[in-house]
Design a protein around this motif. Sequence first.
Motif, PDB file in Angstrom:
ATOM      1  N   UNK A 325       1.161  -1.415  -0.061  1.00 40.47           N
ATOM      2  CA  UNK A 325       0.378   0.353  -0.314  1.00 40.47           C
ATOM      3  C   UNK A 325       1.012   1.323   0.018  1.00 40.47           C
ATOM      4  N   UNK A 326       1.762   0.914   1.129  1.00 41.82           N
ATOM      5  CA  UNK A 326       2.297   2.807   0.754  1.00 41.82           C
ATOM      6  C   UNK A 326       3.228   2.472  -0.228  1.00 41.82           C
ATOM      7  N   UNK A 327       4.501   1.497  -0.780  1.00 40.66           N
ATOM      8  CA  UNK A 327       4.694   1.861  -2.618  1.00 40.66           C
ATOM      9  C   UNK A 327       3.797   1.780  -3.772  1.00 40.66           C
ATOM     10  N   UNK A 328       2.390   1.773  -3.592  1.00 41.88           N
ATOM     11  CA  UNK A 328       1.936   2.036  -4.535  1.00 41.88           C
ATOM     12  C   UNK A 328       1.167   3.435  -4.547  1.00 41.88           C
ATOM     13  N   UNK A 329       0.596   3.698  -3.285  1.00 42.60           N
ATOM     14  CA  UNK A 329       0.157   5.071  -2.779  1.00 42.60           C
ATOM     15  C   UNK A 329       0.677   6.508  -2.805  1.00 42.60           C
ATOM     16  N   UNK A 330       2.117   6.265  -3.427  1.00 41.52           N
ATOM     17  CA  UNK A 330       3.376   6.758  -3.479  1.00 41.52           C
ATOM     18  C   UNK A 330       3.707   7.732  -2.295  1.00 41.52           C
ATOM     19  N   UNK A 331       4.076   6.857  -0.957  1.00 44.79           N
ATOM     20  CA  UNK A 331       3.975   7.553   0.560  1.00 44.79           C
ATOM     21  C   UNK A 331       5.681   7.849   0.527  1.00 44.79           C
ATOM     22  N   UNK A 332       6.112   7.083  -0.083  1.00 43.13           N
ATOM     23  CA  UNK A 332       7.840   7.585  -0.212  1.00 43.13           C
ATOM     24  C   UNK A 332       8.831   7.472  -1.407  1.00 43.13           C
TER      25      UNK A 332
END
Length: 526
Positions: A325-332
């Motif tokens: 989820x974090x990778x898919x949502x461009x959170x980093x």
Amino acid sequence: MKSSQQSVVIGDRVIDLAREGLRDGRGDIVPLRPRAWAVLRLLATRAGQLVGKDEIMDEVWSDCEVTEDSLVQAIGDIRRALGDASRPALKTLPRRGYMLVVDERPIDVPVVSGNAVQTSEADEPPKSSSMPHLSIVVLPFTNPGNDPAQDYFIDGVTESLTTDLSRIAGSFVIGRNTAFTFKGKPIDARQIGRDLNVRYVLEGSVQRGSNRFRLNAQLVDTETGSHVWADRFDKPAADLLDMQDEIVSRLANTLNAELIAAEARRAERLPRPDAMDLYFQGRACINKGVTPVFLAQARDFFMRALALDPGNIEAAVAAAQIDVSAGSAFLTDDPSVQFEAAETALHRVLLHAPNHPRAHMLLGAVQMQTRRGLSGIAQCGQALLLDPNLADAHGFIGLGKFLLGRGEEVEEHIQEALRLSPRDTRTYLWYMFVGLGKLSIGADHEAVEWFRRSIECNRNHALAHFHFATALALVGDLKEARAAALAGLAVDPSFTIRRYRTKARVDNPAHLRFYEGMHLAGVPEE
């Protein structure tokens, strides 16, 4: 024998559940082979209850096919490791299963065998019990119209729902043979909970007129007798088998979310939650949305669960979902770190549980996001073979089609997901996937409406706001586009067009329009 949440004492031996080992009186480890320890741990967590042979085999040897001889050998290893204390403590009930005895007497509980449970022969209800997490019995649905011709259909709904609920991660579902002993009898949910040692009772009714079908369902907490959830499903009468499959799938998916929420609320009140309590609390956090705060809270719950129970497959899969989820949502700035961590964890899970549907699905999601779209779609297809109710797998296949530049194909997959689970906690993601597909083929006005639906379902997803802003800008509504961009930045203040552009996972030239739209909407460049 004495027990606590963290350990079980048998003579001079301690089954240390917190540190995963059998210890002697000096605190030293008593050697046990991994499978024997897994059997002992299962019996210890259900101390005082009869655990059926089939359930033990399914739990401990889920990754391979073995005969009952393997279980007999493991029990022999356990008896030798326990020493003299094993004779009064470890009971064998021929053809039924095994039990670790509490305070030198067994508890009268249902006899467990896989997902099938039969009522104990004891006349008295359980004197003391610890109800399994997310334990439920599906009682035979009633036939208010008393039409005998509908009985086979109603019984089919009950049986199929029993099977489908057993696929919910962490669930314990009473088998249909026991459940059907209550058919036609007055229902007292609290008494049934005591008799079957379950936390929840699902009951309902089915009516079918000349051209309409109605199903009423209620989920009852057996400890309080209160309703946790109730709903009604109305549909035009159609082919009975098709209708049965759809209704059962919708019920199972709805109940999945409701039961997770109920277990999470229950866990919040516990002074010392166990691994599964923490797992359900983490799942409830995930269901709130994709924000840095919610994901961090969920990750903490899953890490604590794994610290208590390193072998907890569900917590391991859910922890990997956080990275996806974090990778898919461009959170980093560098999502490859999250995707690599998730892929490693999911391969490890599938080594031990090769038929875990969500693990296959999430592995597929990682592959899609790392330019292996066809392989990712195949993984989601495998997940659906293992669990046909896994609506989210259809959603990810839709995303995969977008990433492959086949935006015109996305909507049909999302419609299938919605057919199976129209009130799913993840519909906001599915709507966004359709919007992306529409935007990629130039259907900008349609994209606006799909993104709007996504945000109406759940505002806690920054990427949906930014895509909404993009579509609005491309259709010329700059005022609302800028408001949408600001809403996205309120959820994820660190988002930039540069991050989105440098980590794009699609080669479709039409994607260049996305950057233009974001720029017009006022999304920060850097």
